[in-house]
Motif scaffolding. Structure first.
Motif, PDB file in Angstrom:
ATOM      1  N   ARG A 117      -2.595  30.766  67.390  1.00  0.00           N
ATOM      2  CA  ARG A 117      -3.485  31.338  66.381  1.00  0.00           C
ATOM      3  C   ARG A 117      -3.790  30.299  65.300  1.00  0.00           C
ATOM      4  O   ARG A 117      -4.941  30.179  64.851  1.00  0.00           O
ATOM      5  CB  ARG A 117      -2.855  32.585  65.758  1.00  0.00           C
ATOM      6  N   ALA A 118      -2.772  29.521  64.906  1.00  0.00           N
ATOM      7  CA  ALA A 118      -2.967  28.518  63.863  1.00  0.00           C
ATOM      8  C   ALA A 118      -3.877  27.383  64.322  1.00  0.00           C
ATOM      9  O   ALA A 118      -4.611  26.796  63.516  1.00  0.00           O
ATOM     10  CB  ALA A 118      -1.610  27.953  63.428  1.00  0.00           C
ATOM     11  N   LEU A 119      -3.845  27.067  65.616  1.00  0.00           N
ATOM     12  CA  LEU A 119      -4.630  25.950  66.137  1.00  0.00           C
ATOM     13  C   LEU A 119      -6.073  26.329  66.463  1.00  0.00           C
ATOM     14  O   LEU A 119      -6.884  25.446  66.768  1.00  0.00           O
ATOM     15  CB  LEU A 119      -3.956  25.369  67.383  1.00  0.00           C
ATOM     16  N   GLY A 120      -6.385  27.597  66.433  1.00  0.00           N
ATOM     17  CA  GLY A 120      -7.761  28.012  66.682  1.00  0.00           C
ATOM     18  C   GLY A 120      -8.704  27.352  65.687  1.00  0.00           C
ATOM     19  O   GLY A 120      -8.486  27.406  64.483  1.00  0.00           O
ATOM     20  N   GLY A 121      -9.741  26.693  66.200  1.00  0.00           N
ATOM     21  CA  GLY A 121     -10.685  26.020  65.317  1.00  0.00           C
ATOM     22  C   GLY A 121     -10.350  24.573  65.033  1.00  0.00           C
ATOM     23  O   GLY A 121     -11.127  23.865  64.382  1.00  0.00           O
ATOM     24  N   THR A 122      -9.187  24.077  65.491  1.00  0.00           N
ATOM     25  CA  THR A 122      -8.848  22.662  65.336  1.00  0.00           C
ATOM     26  C   THR A 122      -9.352  21.897  66.557  1.00  0.00           C
ATOM     27  O   THR A 122      -9.956  22.461  67.467  1.00  0.00           O
ATOM     28  CB  THR A 122      -7.326  22.468  65.204  1.00  0.00           C
ATOM     29  N   ALA A 123      -9.063  20.607  66.602  1.00  0.00           N
ATOM     30  CA  ALA A 123      -9.471  19.780  67.737  1.00  0.00           C
ATOM     31  C   ALA A 123      -8.583  19.989  68.960  1.00  0.00           C
ATOM     32  O   ALA A 123      -8.851  19.436  70.028  1.00  0.00           O
ATOM     33  CB  ALA A 123      -9.454  18.306  67.341  1.00  0.00           C
ATOM     34  N   VAL A 124      -7.535  20.790  68.808  1.00  0.00           N
ATOM     35  CA  VAL A 124      -6.629  21.071  69.927  1.00  0.00           C
ATOM     36  C   VAL A 124      -7.109  22.334  70.638  1.00  0.00           C
ATOM     37  O   VAL A 124      -7.154  23.411  70.039  1.00  0.00           O
ATOM     38  CB  VAL A 124      -5.182  21.265  69.437  1.00  0.00           C
ATOM     39  N   PRO A 125      -7.482  22.240  71.916  1.00  0.00           N
ATOM     40  CA  PRO A 125      -7.986  23.422  72.628  1.00  0.00           C
ATOM     41  C   PRO A 125      -6.864  24.394  72.988  1.00  0.00           C
ATOM     42  O   PRO A 125      -5.878  24.019  73.619  1.00  0.00           O
ATOM     43  CB  PRO A 125      -8.623  22.826  73.890  1.00  0.00           C
ATOM     44  N   VAL A 126      -7.021  25.645  72.566  1.00  0.00           N
ATOM     45  CA  VAL A 126      -6.050  26.699  72.879  1.00  0.00           C
ATOM     46  C   VAL A 126      -6.794  27.992  73.185  1.00  0.00           C
ATOM     47  O   VAL A 126      -7.917  28.196  72.713  1.00  0.00           O
ATOM     48  CB  VAL A 126      -5.070  26.943  71.702  1.00  0.00           C
ATOM     49  N   PRO A 127      -6.173  28.895  73.969  1.00  0.00           N
ATOM     50  CA  PRO A 127      -6.791  30.199  74.189  1.00  0.00           C
ATOM     51  C   PRO A 127      -6.790  31.021  72.895  1.00  0.00           C
ATOM     52  O   PRO A 127      -5.927  30.823  72.026  1.00  0.00           O
ATOM     53  CB  PRO A 127      -5.872  30.864  75.234  1.00  0.00           C
ATOM     54  N   ARG A 128      -7.722  31.931  72.789  1.00  0.00           N
ATOM     55  CA  ARG A 128      -7.727  32.850  71.649  1.00  0.00           C
ATOM     56  C   ARG A 128      -6.653  33.915  71.878  1.00  0.00           C
ATOM     57  O   ARG A 128      -6.559  34.488  72.960  1.00  0.00           O
ATOM     58  CB  ARG A 128      -9.087  33.522  71.518  1.00  0.00           C
ATOM     59  N   VAL A 129      -5.830  34.139  70.863  1.00  0.00           N
ATOM     60  CA  VAL A 129      -4.782  35.160  70.980  1.00  0.00           C
ATOM     61  C   VAL A 129      -5.248  36.445  70.295  1.00  0.00           C
ATOM     62  O   VAL A 129      -5.949  36.404  69.286  1.00  0.00           O
ATOM     63  CB  VAL A 129      -3.448  34.673  70.384  1.00  0.00           C
ATOM     64  N   HIS A 130      -4.851  37.585  70.861  1.00  0.00           N
ATOM     65  CA  HIS A 130      -5.354  38.873  70.390  1.00  0.00           C
ATOM     66  C   HIS A 130      -4.304  39.764  69.740  1.00  0.00           C
ATOM     67  O   HIS A 130      -4.588  40.446  68.750  1.00  0.00           O
ATOM     68  CB  HIS A 130      -5.976  39.651  71.570  1.00  0.00           C
ATOM     69  N   TYR A 131      -3.106  39.802  70.310  1.00  0.00           N
ATOM     70  CA  TYR A 131      -2.134  40.804  69.843  1.00  0.00           C
ATOM     71  C   TYR A 131      -0.717  40.347  70.135  1.00  0.00           C
ATOM     72  O   TYR A 131      -0.415  39.837  71.223  1.00  0.00           O
ATOM     73  CB  TYR A 131      -2.399  42.144  70.538  1.00  0.00           C
ATOM     74  N   LEU A 132       0.177  40.542  69.154  1.00  0.00           N
ATOM     75  CA  LEU A 132       1.613  40.295  69.311  1.00  0.00           C
ATOM     76  C   LEU A 132       2.345  41.600  69.098  1.00  0.00           C
ATOM     77  O   LEU A 132       2.187  42.253  68.061  1.00  0.00           O
ATOM     78  CB  LEU A 132       2.103  39.253  68.305  1.00  0.00           C
ATOM     79  N   SER A 133       3.157  41.991  70.059  1.00  0.00           N
ATOM     80  CA  SER A 133       3.894  43.253  69.972  1.00  0.00           C
ATOM     81  C   SER A 133       5.185  43.083  69.193  1.00  0.00           C
ATOM     82  O   SER A 133       5.672  41.969  69.018  1.00  0.00           O
ATOM     83  CB  SER A 133       4.234  43.765  71.378  1.00  0.00           C
TER      84      SER A 133
END
Length: 337
Positions: free
Chosen positions: A70-86
């Motif tokens: 979640r923290a890396l979203g929008g940076t130059a590091v490609p990561v999947p979008r996370v939706h929910y943590l239980s």
């Protein structure tokens, strides 16, 4: 398999537009955290959960994976979008998170036999660029300044993995014991470098585009923390030193130049150029430590198989049998560099 109806009800309330689950199946790869594909009418998701049973302290922290992606979203590091943590007491009985499914390809063999020499070079260029970008992430801006502890990273890691190895060991391995002793005696002084580190940076923990070398997402952040950037670099180079005909399919024994794959020296030089670094001292220590850490991780995997908690027991036992090879390779690094 989780209760699909109960899971569906929770996710429908947490993820906008989440539809009925039409299919849910477990991926047969991966050893640490059970991972499932979830298919709805028009979307696909991935659910990653803690394994069942008694777990080692500080292991299987899927909440850390969720937080860092979640923290890396929008940076130059490609990561999947996370939706929910239980929460821990979720509908499946343990903590899990849900992220987007990336439609790409996983490259399992680092020799890349299915690609041309030009394509192989592009893949390795993409990986080293992603690694350099990761280590250049502004930790404070990403909200990760508390994601690890201060102090000598390798000292902390050596203590942690030595303890976990000894808690998991079944049959003592002389070379692993000797390796722990050597690392303890040759620990470099802390040079003050701190970055976000992945902890398991390798080719098959990435999703590549189907028709290019573009990395769509770096996966499996369970071991991520604040630490020393050379830990990731040496870990990847360590894997590529392993024999190609072994369980891990490294590049050992192959003609990298003929394949169009950069040598270790070229790969490290490119990394240094991308990060503005002149040279890397103590490389022998970093490589030996990488072998040790992998051996300790696999000892835990084997222990879970013996205890009946492995995600893929047959694969876990196969990997566990490779621990003596890993320890032997580390001793070779110590002696010959």
């Amino acid at each position: 398999m989780p209760d699909i109806d109960a899971l569906e009800a929770v996710l429908a309330g947490e993820i906008a537009g989440f539809d009925r689950i039409s299919e849910m199946r477990k991926f047969n790869t991966g050893q640490s955290n059970p991972t499932y594909l979830i298919v709805t009418a028009d979307r696909r998701f991935v659910l990653r959960a803690k394994p069942p049973g008694q777990l080692l302290k500080s292991a299987h922290q899927v909440d850390r994976e969720f937080r860092v992606m979640r923290a890396l979203g929008g940076t130059a590091v490609p990561v999947p979008r996370v939706h929910y943590l239980s929460p821990e007491d979720s509908v499946i009985g343990r903590m899990f998170f849900v992220m987007e499914h990336l439609d790409g390809r996983i490259l399992w063999d680092p020799a890349l036999p299915e690609l041309s020499a030009h394509e192989r070079q592009a893949i390795y260029d993409a990986m080293v660029e992603a690694l350099a970008a990761l280590h250049d992430v502004d930790i404070d801006a990403a909200g990760l300044s508390d994601f690890g502890r201060p102090g000598n990273y390798f000292e902390r890691q050596l203590k942690r993995w030595s303890e976990q190895y000894r808690a998991s060991v079944i049959d003592p391995i002389t070379n692993m014991d000797a390796l722990i002793d050597w690392l303890s005696e040759n620990l470099p002084k802390d040079d003050g470098q701190v970055s976000l580190v992945h902890g398991d940076f390798r080719m098959d923990n990435m999703i590549f585009a189907r028709d290019s070398a573009t990395i769509l997402g770096v996966l499996d952040w369970e071991l991520s923390t604040l630490g020393h950037p050379y830990a990731d670099l040496s870990y990847q180079c360590m894997q590529l030193r392993l024999p190609h005909d072994s369980t891990f399919k490294g590049l050992g024994g192959l003609d990298r130049a003929a394949l169009g794959i950069p040598s270790e020296e070229e790969y490290v030089t490119t990394y240094c150029r991308l990060r503005g670094i002149d040279r890397i001292d103590n490389w022998r220590f970093y490589l030996a430590f990488a072998f040790f850490r992998l051996g300790a991780i696999l000892q835990g995997v084997l222990r879970r198989a013996v205890d009946g908690n492995a995600s893929n027991p047959e694969r876990a036992r196969e990997m566990g049998r490779a621990i003596p090879l890993i320890a032997s390779e580390a001793i070779d690094v110590i002696r010959n560099g």
